[in-house]
Design a protein around this motif. Structure first.
Motif, PDB file in Angstrom:
ATOM      1  N   PRO A   9       0.824  -1.210   0.000  1.00 40.51           N
ATOM      2  CA  PRO A   9       0.000   0.000   0.000  1.00 40.51           C
ATOM      3  C   PRO A   9       0.862   1.266   0.000  1.00 40.51           C
ATOM      4  N   VAL A  10       0.504   2.191  -0.857  1.00 35.87           N
ATOM      5  CA  VAL A  10       1.098   3.529  -0.879  1.00 35.87           C
ATOM      6  C   VAL A  10      -0.061   4.516  -1.019  1.00 35.87           C
ATOM      7  N   PRO A  11       0.137   5.781  -0.706  1.00 35.51           N
ATOM      8  CA  PRO A  11      -0.972   6.733  -0.832  1.00 35.51           C
ATOM      9  C   PRO A  11      -1.600   6.690  -2.228  1.00 35.51           C
ATOM     10  N   GLY A  12      -2.886   6.379  -2.274  1.00 38.04           N
ATOM     11  CA  GLY A  12      -3.614   6.369  -3.537  1.00 38.04           C
ATOM     12  C   GLY A  12      -3.689   5.051  -4.248  1.00 38.04           C
ATOM     13  N   GLY A  13      -2.968   4.034  -3.772  1.00 37.99           N
ATOM     14  CA  GLY A  13      -2.997   2.757  -4.484  1.00 37.99           C
ATOM     15  C   GLY A  13      -2.037   1.750  -3.889  1.00 37.99           C
ATOM     16  N   LYS A  66      -1.762   2.926 -11.376  1.00 39.23           N
ATOM     17  CA  LYS A  66      -1.444   3.862 -12.453  1.00 39.23           C
ATOM     18  C   LYS A  66      -2.197   5.176 -12.230  1.00 39.23           C
ATOM     19  N   PRO A  67      -1.731   5.956 -11.269  1.00 39.09           N
ATOM     20  CA  PRO A  67      -2.420   7.217 -10.948  1.00 39.09           C
ATOM     21  C   PRO A  67      -2.155   8.281 -12.010  1.00 39.09           C
ATOM     22  N   VAL A  80       9.170   3.998  -2.346  1.00 39.04           N
ATOM     23  CA  VAL A  80      10.227   3.060  -1.926  1.00 39.04           C
ATOM     24  C   VAL A  80      10.271   2.959  -0.407  1.00 39.04           C
ATOM     25  N   LEU A  81      10.086   4.069   0.277  1.00 37.74           N
ATOM     26  CA  LEU A  81      10.064   4.041   1.738  1.00 37.74           C
ATOM     27  C   LEU A  81       8.938   3.136   2.245  1.00 37.74           C
ATOM     28  N   ALA A  82       7.769   3.223   1.618  1.00 38.79           N
ATOM     29  CA  ALA A  82       6.655   2.344   1.990  1.00 38.79           C
ATOM     30  C   ALA A  82       7.006   0.880   1.750  1.00 38.79           C
TER      31      ALA A  82
END
Length: 282
Positions: A9-13, A66-67, A80-82
């Protein structure tokens, strides 16, 4: 080679990533265009017995989300941090090829305590220029074309297979280095809904990324940095540009090789990464 699929998970997707190997040392490998995390398979096979290897699809590519926004290097560094947090890693060795290079560098410069070493393979650092370090935008025709995302997408989609194969063959020292099966997989990956547009957004973000990297380069990295170009394409550029952003740089040129170094010369890439890991622990 045993790889497991992950959704991070990352912000938005969410990012898709492949994980293999085990051990205390982790390597994160960031792919280039027009490829996916699969470009690292041959390198992974050489290194997974000694290390954990994580190869994500960058946002906009492969099986990742694919935002519409967020393709600048600093935002992707947070992706990458996530990834590191997902795998509970305090640190990782970063490797970047092509458009993965600016992201890998931005991570190393933005999250310094989390990056143990950096290896740049045929990787541009947009906006970082100096004596003997040209602006690559003036050297490769497609870099400007891809920034006009709507036009480029419409024209490329007319025969996406022929367009992508032009790069695989004409930018390779060995034109057959990427097998027909892999070409077919990359074409599939870039033909999905939003995939071509998402991948081109990496180029649309070049002006924003260039400003970010120029700012980050004012505080040079102190970790080991390896920077290698191929004989055929970037040559000595990679080592020269790395010297503008880092204090401890080794590098050179991979002989008899084109742009697709992880597939054309996987042992050379494995050796470069291994040397960076050794330097970080020295």
């Amino acid at each position: 080679m045993t790889q497991t699929n992950h959704r991070i998970p990352v912000p938005g997707g969410a990012l898709h990533a492949l994980h293999s190997g085990e051990g205390d040392t982790a390597i994160v490998m960031l792919h280039g265009w027009p490829q996916t995390c699969r470009e690292w398979n041959a390198v992974t096979a050489l290194m997974e017995n000694q290390h954990q290897i994580i190869a994500p699809d960058l946002r906009g590519c492969g099986d990742s989300f694919k935002p519409m926004l967020g393709y600048d290097a600093v935002t992707q560094a947070d992706d990458v941090l996530a990834l590191l947090d997902h795998f509970q890693l305090k640190q990782a060795h970063l490797v970047g090829h092509d458009v993965g290079g600016p992201v890998a560098y931005a991570f190393a410069a933005s999250h310094r305590s989390r990056c143990a070493s950096l290896s740049l393979i045929e990787a541009p650092l947009w906006g970082v220029v100096g004596d003997g370090v040209p602006d690559l935008l003036s050297m490769f025709w497609h870099l400007q074309f891809h920034q006009d995302v709507d036009l480029a997408e419409k024209l490329i989609r007319g025969d996406i297979g022929a367009y992508l194969e032009h790069f695989y063959r004409d930018f390779g020292f060995n034109p057959d280095a990427i097998s027909p099966a892999e070409v077919a997989e990359y074409v599939r990956a870039y033909s999905g809904i939003g995939a071509l547009r998402g991948s081109l957004m990496h180029y649309h973000a070049i002006p924003e990324t260039a400003e970010q990297l120029k700012k980050l380069s004012a505080d040079k990295l102190t970790i080991p940095v390896a920077a290698f170009g191929s004989e055929m394409v970037m040559s000595g550029y990679c080592q020269a540009v790395a010297a503008l952003v880092a204090e401890n740089v080794t590098g050179g040129v991979v002989p008899a090789c084109g742009h697709w170094v992880p597939e054309e010369k996987p042992q050379a890439v494995a050796d470069i990464i291994a040397a960076s890991i050794a330097a970080a622990s020295a």
